[in-house]
Design a protein around this motif. Structure first.
Motif, PDB file in Angstrom:
ATOM      1  N   SER A 264       2.824   6.414 -14.546  1.00  0.00           N
ATOM      2  CA  SER A 264       2.930   7.342 -13.411  1.00  0.00           C
ATOM      3  C   SER A 264       2.445   8.746 -13.778  1.00  0.00           C
ATOM      4  N   LYS A 265       2.187   8.981 -15.050  1.00  0.00           N
ATOM      5  CA  LYS A 265       1.758  10.313 -15.472  1.00  0.00           C
ATOM      6  C   LYS A 265       0.431  10.703 -14.826  1.00  0.00           C
ATOM      7  N   GLY A 266      -0.483   9.737 -14.750  1.00  0.00           N
ATOM      8  CA  GLY A 266      -1.789  10.019 -14.161  1.00  0.00           C
ATOM      9  C   GLY A 266      -1.716  10.285 -12.674  1.00  0.00           C
ATOM     10  N   THR A 267      -0.953   9.465 -11.953  1.00  0.00           N
ATOM     11  CA  THR A 267      -0.852   9.644 -10.496  1.00  0.00           C
ATOM     12  C   THR A 267      -0.090  10.917 -10.152  1.00  0.00           C
ATOM     13  N   ASN A 268       0.968  11.210 -10.909  1.00  0.00           N
ATOM     14  CA  ASN A 268       1.718  12.447 -10.655  1.00  0.00           C
ATOM     15  C   ASN A 268       0.852  13.676 -10.909  1.00  0.00           C
ATOM     16  N   ALA A 269      -0.006  13.603 -11.934  1.00  0.00           N
ATOM     17  CA  ALA A 269      -0.908  14.718 -12.233  1.00  0.00           C
ATOM     18  C   ALA A 269      -1.930  14.897 -11.106  1.00  0.00           C
ATOM     19  N   LEU A 270      -2.403  13.782 -10.552  1.00  0.00           N
ATOM     20  CA  LEU A 270      -3.354  13.862  -9.430  1.00  0.00           C
ATOM     21  C   LEU A 270      -2.731  14.578  -8.239  1.00  0.00           C
ATOM     22  N   ILE A 271      -1.471  14.282  -7.972  1.00  0.00           N
ATOM     23  CA  ILE A 271      -0.771  14.920  -6.854  1.00  0.00           C
ATOM     24  C   ILE A 271      -0.644  16.426  -7.105  1.00  0.00           C
ATOM     25  N   GLN A 272      -0.351  16.800  -8.355  1.00  0.00           N
ATOM     26  CA  GLN A 272      -0.284  18.216  -8.703  1.00  0.00           C
ATOM     27  C   GLN A 272      -1.631  18.913  -8.472  1.00  0.00           C
ATOM     28  N   GLN A 273      -2.721  18.134  -8.656  1.00  0.00           N
ATOM     29  CA  GLN A 273      -4.066  18.692  -8.508  1.00  0.00           C
ATOM     30  C   GLN A 273      -4.578  18.663  -7.070  1.00  0.00           C
ATOM     31  N   GLY A 274      -3.764  18.122  -6.162  1.00  0.00           N
ATOM     32  CA  GLY A 274      -4.152  18.170  -4.754  1.00  0.00           C
ATOM     33  C   GLY A 274      -4.367  16.842  -4.074  1.00  0.00           C
ATOM     34  N   ALA A 275      -4.205  15.722  -4.794  1.00  0.00           N
ATOM     35  CA  ALA A 275      -4.318  14.412  -4.150  1.00  0.00           C
ATOM     36  C   ALA A 275      -3.181  14.243  -3.143  1.00  0.00           C
ATOM     37  N   LYS A 276      -3.431  13.458  -2.112  1.00  0.00           N
ATOM     38  CA  LYS A 276      -2.420  13.209  -1.083  1.00  0.00           C
ATOM     39  C   LYS A 276      -1.340  12.273  -1.631  1.00  0.00           C
ATOM     40  N   LEU A 277      -0.094  12.737  -1.573  1.00  0.00           N
ATOM     41  CA  LEU A 277       1.017  11.883  -1.996  1.00  0.00           C
ATOM     42  C   LEU A 277       1.223  10.790  -0.960  1.00  0.00           C
ATOM     43  N   VAL A 278       1.315   9.545  -1.429  1.00  0.00           N
ATOM     44  CA  VAL A 278       1.448   8.402  -0.521  1.00  0.00           C
ATOM     45  C   VAL A 278       2.794   7.722  -0.713  1.00  0.00           C
ATOM     46  N   SER A 279       3.582   7.692   0.360  1.00  0.00           N
ATOM     47  CA  SER A 279       4.842   6.943   0.322  1.00  0.00           C
ATOM     48  C   SER A 279       4.813   5.779   1.309  1.00  0.00           C
ATOM     49  N   SER A 280       3.829   5.805   2.230  1.00  0.00           N
ATOM     50  CA  SER A 280       3.631   4.682   3.153  1.00  0.00           C
ATOM     51  C   SER A 280       2.192   4.715   3.655  1.00  0.00           C
ATOM     52  N   HIS A 281       1.802   3.644   4.351  1.00  0.00           N
ATOM     53  CA  HIS A 281       0.428   3.583   4.867  1.00  0.00           C
ATOM     54  C   HIS A 281       0.172   4.663   5.911  1.00  0.00           C
ATOM     55  N   HIS A 282       1.237   5.176   6.530  1.00  0.00           N
ATOM     56  CA  HIS A 282       1.080   6.225   7.539  1.00  0.00           C
ATOM     57  C   HIS A 282       0.453   7.494   6.942  1.00  0.00           C
ATOM     58  N   ASP A 283       0.790   7.774   5.678  1.00  0.00           N
ATOM     59  CA  ASP A 283       0.212   8.946   5.013  1.00  0.00           C
ATOM     60  C   ASP A 283      -1.304   8.822   4.911  1.00  0.00           C
ATOM     61  N   ILE A 284      -1.785   7.610   4.666  1.00  0.00           N
ATOM     62  CA  ILE A 284      -3.223   7.354   4.534  1.00  0.00           C
ATOM     63  C   ILE A 284      -3.905   7.460   5.886  1.00  0.00           C
ATOM     64  N   LEU A 285      -3.330   6.794   6.883  1.00  0.00           N
ATOM     65  CA  LEU A 285      -3.927   6.802   8.221  1.00  0.00           C
ATOM     66  C   LEU A 285      -3.951   8.210   8.806  1.00  0.00           C
ATOM     67  N   GLU A 286      -2.905   8.956   8.556  1.00  0.00           N
ATOM     68  CA  GLU A 286      -2.815  10.324   9.074  1.00  0.00           C
ATOM     69  C   GLU A 286      -3.903  11.205   8.458  1.00  0.00           C
ATOM     70  N   GLU A 287      -4.086  11.086   7.155  1.00  0.00           N
ATOM     71  CA  GLU A 287      -5.091  11.903   6.467  1.00  0.00           C
ATOM     72  C   GLU A 287      -6.501  11.537   6.914  1.00  0.00           C
ATOM     73  N   LEU A 288      -6.778  10.253   7.040  1.00  0.00           N
ATOM     74  CA  LEU A 288      -8.108   9.813   7.473  1.00  0.00           C
ATOM     75  C   LEU A 288      -8.371  10.210   8.923  1.00  0.00           C
ATOM     76  N   SER A 289      -7.324  10.157   9.751  1.00  0.00           N
ATOM     77  CA  SER A 289      -7.458  10.562  11.150  1.00  0.00           C
ATOM     78  C   SER A 289      -7.754  12.052  11.257  1.00  0.00           C
ATOM     79  N   THR A 290      -7.054  12.855  10.446  1.00  0.00           N
ATOM     80  CA  THR A 290      -7.280  14.305  10.424  1.00  0.00           C
ATOM     81  C   THR A 290      -8.697  14.618   9.974  1.00  0.00           C
ATOM     82  N   ARG A 291      -9.140  13.904   8.956  1.00  0.00           N
ATOM     83  CA  ARG A 291     -10.504  14.094   8.431  1.00  0.00           C
ATOM     84  C   ARG A 291     -11.538  13.787   9.509  1.00  0.00           C
ATOM     85  N   GLU A 292     -11.291  12.718  10.274  1.00  0.00           N
ATOM     86  CA  GLU A 292     -12.220  12.317  11.321  1.00  0.00           C
ATOM     87  C   GLU A 292     -12.269  13.361  12.433  1.00  0.00           C
ATOM     88  N   MET A 293     -11.117  13.920  12.757  1.00  0.00           N
ATOM     89  CA  MET A 293     -11.049  14.956  13.792  1.00  0.00           C
ATOM     90  C   MET A 293     -11.831  16.210  13.374  1.00  0.00           C
TER      91      MET A 293
END
Length: 298
Positions: A264-293
């Motif tokens: 988890s060290k690598g993924t936690n570091a990515l989140i610190q660097q600005g990656a989107k934290l994912v706890s469910s598929h809704h986080d992914i769909l929301e980010e992609l929808s925002t990007r599309e808008m």
């Protein structure tokens, strides 16, 4: 097959020819017609290659008839796809170093679907497995195709889950299609080739070479709208994929994990660097929808 495509595929099989050199050749001679009329000295001078490389190119394009190889590929249902072809994946063509030739076996219509890359640790934990089972099924219901690298751990589990749940998957190899790696995933590769899509930028007879695998990761991210990192150590191929995704302007999603877990060290570091934290598929769909808008507004 048109002559330009045949020339490019022939050249693509030339030993020792790097992607950078191949791109340089195409930039200076888009149809490769001039290349086929030159002697080694002219090739070295015009294309700024070493004399040794010019000799290799000159010899290869004159003494290797690609027709026999193409016949073998056709028998094995392998389709060479050049960057000029209409069926070449549109998103992949946008990256700064797209493969000039892809070798595809399976359903190329998957290039027309929405794709998400999923990569992670080869030594996947039970937590990583639970995360995959939580995220992938709802993403499949949204008709995303899962793209990964057929490696042990997260990769192969993502492919399996997509197939078991009736979704689609694309496996991108770091070797040629005749050299599946790891060998124990041969049966999975055959199933993917039969019902989904197996893909490589390396000619089919290319054996697995260590440095090809980081290179292929840019294809996983390049095909995809975003890449999900499930588990990753501080230094891993998954983080290379994340870096390439960021360079390509793709979304990077990371599943957080325990501060006590090495994977988890690598993924936690990515989140610190600005990656989107994912706890469910809704986080992914929301980010992609925002990007599309944002794209639409621009």
């Amino acid at each position: 097959m048109q002559m330009e495509k045949r020339r490019l595929i022939t050249l693509h099989h030339c030993p020792g020819l790097t992607l950078k050199t191949l791109q340089n050749l195409l930039m200076k001679d888009p149809t490769l017609e001039r290349l086929y009329t030159m002697n080694p000295s002219d090739i070295a001078s015009y294309f700024t290659t070493t004399q040794k490389q010019a000799q290799s190119i000159y010899h290869h394009i004159r003494h290797n008839n690609v027709s026999q190889l193409l016949s073998i590929y056709k028998e094995q249902s392998i389709e060479p796809l050049t960057i000029w072809d209409k069926g070449y994946p549109a998103l992949l063509k946008e990256i700064y170093d797209p493969p000039v030739v892809l070798y595809a076996k399976g359903n190329r219509e998957l290039f027309n679907t929405r794709m998400l890359g999923i990569v992670g640790a080869r030594l996947m934990s039970s937590y990583g497995n639970h995360a995959l089972n939580k995220l992938i099924p709802p993403l499949l219901k949204e008709e995303f195709t899962i793209v990964s690298g057929l490696a042990k751990g997260v990769d192969i589990s993502a492919h399996q889950l997509a197939m078991e749940r009736g979704g689609n998957t694309i496996a991108v190899l770091g070797s040629g299609l005749f050299h599946i790696y790891p060998k124990e995933h041969q049966s999975f590769a055959e199933e993917i080739a039969s019902h989904h899509l197996l893909l490589s930028e390396y000619p089919p007879y290319t054996p697995p070479i260590r440095w090809n695998f980081p290179q292929r990761n840019r294809i996983i991210s390049g095909l995809s709208e975003g890449v999900i990192i499930i588990e990753a150590k501080e230094k891993s191929g998954s983080l290379i994929t994340a870096d390439q995704a960021m360079d390509q302007g793709r979304e990077v999603f990371a599943v957080p994990g325990s501060i006590l877990s090495e994977t988890s060290k690598g993924t936690n570091a990515l989140i610190q660097q600005g990656a989107k934290l994912v706890s469910s598929h809704h986080d992914i769909l929301e980010e992609l929808s925002t990007r599309e808008m944002v794209k639409i507004k621009k």
